[in-house]
Scaffold this motif. Structure first.
Motif, PDB file in Angstrom:
ATOM      1  N   TYR A 117       0.831  -1.208   0.000  1.00  0.00           N
ATOM      2  CA  TYR A 117       0.000   0.000   0.000  1.00  0.00           C
ATOM      3  C   TYR A 117       0.865   1.257   0.000  1.00  0.00           C
ATOM      4  O   TYR A 117       0.638   2.187  -0.798  1.00  0.00           O
ATOM      5  CB  TYR A 117      -0.910  -0.005   1.229  1.00  0.00           C
ATOM      6  CG  TYR A 117      -1.728   1.242   1.388  1.00  0.00           C
ATOM      7  CD1 TYR A 117      -2.946   1.376   0.733  1.00  0.00           C
ATOM      8  CD2 TYR A 117      -1.289   2.297   2.178  1.00  0.00           C
ATOM      9  CE1 TYR A 117      -3.705   2.520   0.870  1.00  0.00           C
ATOM     10  CE2 TYR A 117      -2.037   3.444   2.311  1.00  0.00           C
ATOM     11  CZ  TYR A 117      -3.248   3.553   1.661  1.00  0.00           C
ATOM     12  OH  TYR A 117      -3.984   4.699   1.796  1.00  0.00           O
ATOM     13  N   VAL A 118       1.857   1.304   0.870  1.00  0.00           N
ATOM     14  CA  VAL A 118       2.733   2.471   0.947  1.00  0.00           C
ATOM     15  C   VAL A 118       3.499   2.654  -0.354  1.00  0.00           C
ATOM     16  O   VAL A 118       3.632   3.765  -0.883  1.00  0.00           O
ATOM     17  CB  VAL A 118       3.697   2.343   2.146  1.00  0.00           C
ATOM     18  CG1 VAL A 118       4.731   3.461   2.135  1.00  0.00           C
ATOM     19  CG2 VAL A 118       2.916   2.366   3.454  1.00  0.00           C
ATOM     20  N   TRP A 119       3.992   1.557  -0.901  1.00  0.00           N
ATOM     21  CA  TRP A 119       4.733   1.628  -2.169  1.00  0.00           C
ATOM     22  C   TRP A 119       3.853   2.142  -3.298  1.00  0.00           C
ATOM     23  O   TRP A 119       4.264   2.997  -4.087  1.00  0.00           O
ATOM     24  CB  TRP A 119       5.279   0.239  -2.493  1.00  0.00           C
ATOM     25  CG  TRP A 119       5.758   0.106  -3.903  1.00  0.00           C
ATOM     26  CD1 TRP A 119       6.894   0.615  -4.452  1.00  0.00           C
ATOM     27  CD2 TRP A 119       5.091  -0.605  -4.955  1.00  0.00           C
ATOM     28  NE1 TRP A 119       6.982   0.283  -5.781  1.00  0.00           N
ATOM     29  CE2 TRP A 119       5.891  -0.463  -6.122  1.00  0.00           C
ATOM     30  CE3 TRP A 119       3.908  -1.343  -5.024  1.00  0.00           C
ATOM     31  CZ2 TRP A 119       5.519  -1.046  -7.333  1.00  0.00           C
ATOM     32  CZ3 TRP A 119       3.549  -1.917  -6.225  1.00  0.00           C
ATOM     33  CH2 TRP A 119       4.355  -1.759  -7.364  1.00  0.00           C
ATOM     34  N   ALA A 120       2.626   1.636  -3.390  1.00  0.00           N
ATOM     35  CA  ALA A 120       1.748   2.026  -4.498  1.00  0.00           C
ATOM     36  C   ALA A 120       1.291   3.466  -4.378  1.00  0.00           C
ATOM     37  O   ALA A 120       1.347   4.238  -5.347  1.00  0.00           O
ATOM     38  CB  ALA A 120       0.538   1.085  -4.545  1.00  0.00           C
ATOM     39  N   LEU A 121       0.835   3.880  -3.191  1.00  0.00           N
ATOM     40  CA  LEU A 121       0.296   5.233  -3.025  1.00  0.00           C
ATOM     41  C   LEU A 121       1.385   6.293  -3.104  1.00  0.00           C
ATOM     42  O   LEU A 121       1.120   7.426  -3.504  1.00  0.00           O
ATOM     43  CB  LEU A 121      -0.454   5.339  -1.705  1.00  0.00           C
ATOM     44  CG  LEU A 121      -1.963   5.061  -1.750  1.00  0.00           C
ATOM     45  CD1 LEU A 121      -2.671   6.114  -2.583  1.00  0.00           C
ATOM     46  CD2 LEU A 121      -2.260   3.663  -2.306  1.00  0.00           C
ATOM     47  N   ARG A 122       2.612   5.972  -2.723  1.00  0.00           N
ATOM     48  CA  ARG A 122       3.691   6.937  -2.874  1.00  0.00           C
ATOM     49  C   ARG A 122       4.224   6.999  -4.300  1.00  0.00           C
ATOM     50  O   ARG A 122       4.903   7.961  -4.661  1.00  0.00           O
ATOM     51  CB  ARG A 122       4.847   6.609  -1.912  1.00  0.00           C
ATOM     52  CG  ARG A 122       4.503   6.827  -0.457  1.00  0.00           C
ATOM     53  CD  ARG A 122       5.744   6.989   0.391  1.00  0.00           C
ATOM     54  NE  ARG A 122       6.655   5.864   0.268  1.00  0.00           N
ATOM     55  CZ  ARG A 122       7.855   5.820   0.843  1.00  0.00           C
ATOM     56  NH1 ARG A 122       8.286   6.844   1.560  1.00  0.00           N
ATOM     57  NH2 ARG A 122       8.625   4.758   0.696  1.00  0.00           N
ATOM     58  N   SER A 123       3.901   6.004  -5.101  1.00  0.00           N
ATOM     59  CA  SER A 123       4.377   5.977  -6.481  1.00  0.00           C
ATOM     60  C   SER A 123       3.401   6.636  -7.445  1.00  0.00           C
ATOM     61  O   SER A 123       3.823   7.216  -8.448  1.00  0.00           O
ATOM     62  CB  SER A 123       4.629   4.528  -6.922  1.00  0.00           C
ATOM     63  OG  SER A 123       5.576   3.893  -6.076  1.00  0.00           O
TER      64      SER A 123
END
Length: 325
Positions: A117-123
């Motif tokens: 989730y963190v990886w996707a939303l920050r990307s």
């Protein structure tokens, strides 16, 4: 017994470097720094030219700026910006705490889901998230609550729930929680490992350890960093204009379409209001950091008022010393 010539010379020879003035009247000459003075002069000249251009250039239309600055339509957009920012900040922080705890969990599933989730939303750019939510009803026309892969007990019409305000708050909260998760996780990891061991040695429950021992100490690192994140959130709220929510920026854009001759004054109005909002948050950040610095530093950083008083006192003491000489 006679004294040696060397001894006589040391006793009777007067010092050759005797100061001509009393020691109290001597002054230490400061080190000359011509480069600093040249740089200061260049910066002052450039700043004066910039201010002169702002004041004298008729293209800025400062009379129209004054007309629009406190117009009710601008203030309504400002209130929407504040409302969206406030809700997104609270929900984003709560979501960040949940995802941070999942990242630190012993469950590999929770860690993997939280990391993804963190990886996707920050990307993904925020504008893409907002536009995706704005067109979410094309993918799912109804939402339901019930047994997974089974019958649904309650159904909701997605088009009725997804108002412009709801889309803006949900989109900003999802995006903000990804960054808040890393801020919270970093704050928790900053707590000394001995605190965890001492709490475990006392036999305290895990939940009690986190609420009363770990998280209060982590706030020293979390709060200043998250308050700094709020500045980015305030500026990011201008993107909700693209989901048909007339916030401060959206209102200025709408008025600029109606009054094309006032585009520059309207942009200046938006700029000044964002400067005011971020300045208020910056002041809050300073005092929050100063509050949580207690116990971590020997002396607290001085407030702007204390710095002003210290500067005036230094100037007054310098004038007195000059007058005494």
């Amino acid at each position: 017994m006679s004294e040696s010539p060397a001894a006589v010379s040391l006793v009777t020879a007067p010092p050759t470097d005797t100061p001509s003035r009393p020691l109290a009247a001597q002054r230490v000459q400061p080190l000359r720094r011509p480069g600093r003075w040249i740089a200061t002069a260049v910066v002052l000249v450039l700043a004066a030219q910039f201010v002169h251009g702002l004041v004298t250039n008729p293209f800025y239309q400062w009379d129209r700026f004054g007309y629009w600055f406190l117009r009710p339509t601008i203030l309504d957009g400002l209130l929407i910006t504040l409302e969206v920012t406030a809700w997104s900040a609270v929900l984003g922080l709560l979501g960040g705490i949940v995802f941070a705890l999942a990242r630190l969990s012993g469950s590999p599933v929770l860690r993997a889901v939280s990391w993804t989730y963190v990886w996707a939303l920050r990307s993904v750019p925020l504008i893409v998230v907002l536009l995706f939510l704005y067109n979410f009803s094309a993918l799912y026309q109804t939402l339901s609550i019930g047994v997974p892969f089974g019958p649904a007990f309650v159904r909701f019409d997605e088009s009725r729930l997804a108002t412009d305000m709801a889309i803006a708050v949900v989109g900003l909260s999802l995006h903000e929680s990804a960054y808040a998760a890393e801020v919270v996780r970093g704050g928790i990891l900053s707590v000394d490992q001995g605190q965890h061991e001492a709490a475990a040695a006392l036999g305290l429950p895990k939940g009690y350890q986190f609420r009363r021992i770990v998280f209060p100490q982590a706030l020293r690192s979390i709060t200043p960093n998250y308050v700094n994140q709020l500045i980015n959130l305030i500026k990011s709220s201008s993107l909700v204009f693209y989901v048909s929510l007339l916030d401060l920026f959206g209102t200025a854009q709408s008025m600029g379409s109606t009054y094309p001759g006032d585009i520059v004054p309207l942009l200046l109005v938006v700029t000044v209001w964002y400067l005011i909002l971020t300045s208020v948050v910056s002041v809050i950040q300073f005092y929050v950091e100063r509050y949580y610095a207690r116990g971590a530093t020997r002396t607290l950083p001085p407030t702007p008022l204390q710095r002003l008083r210290a500067g005036l006192t230094d100037v007054r003491d310098r004038i007195r010393r000059e007058a005494a000489v």
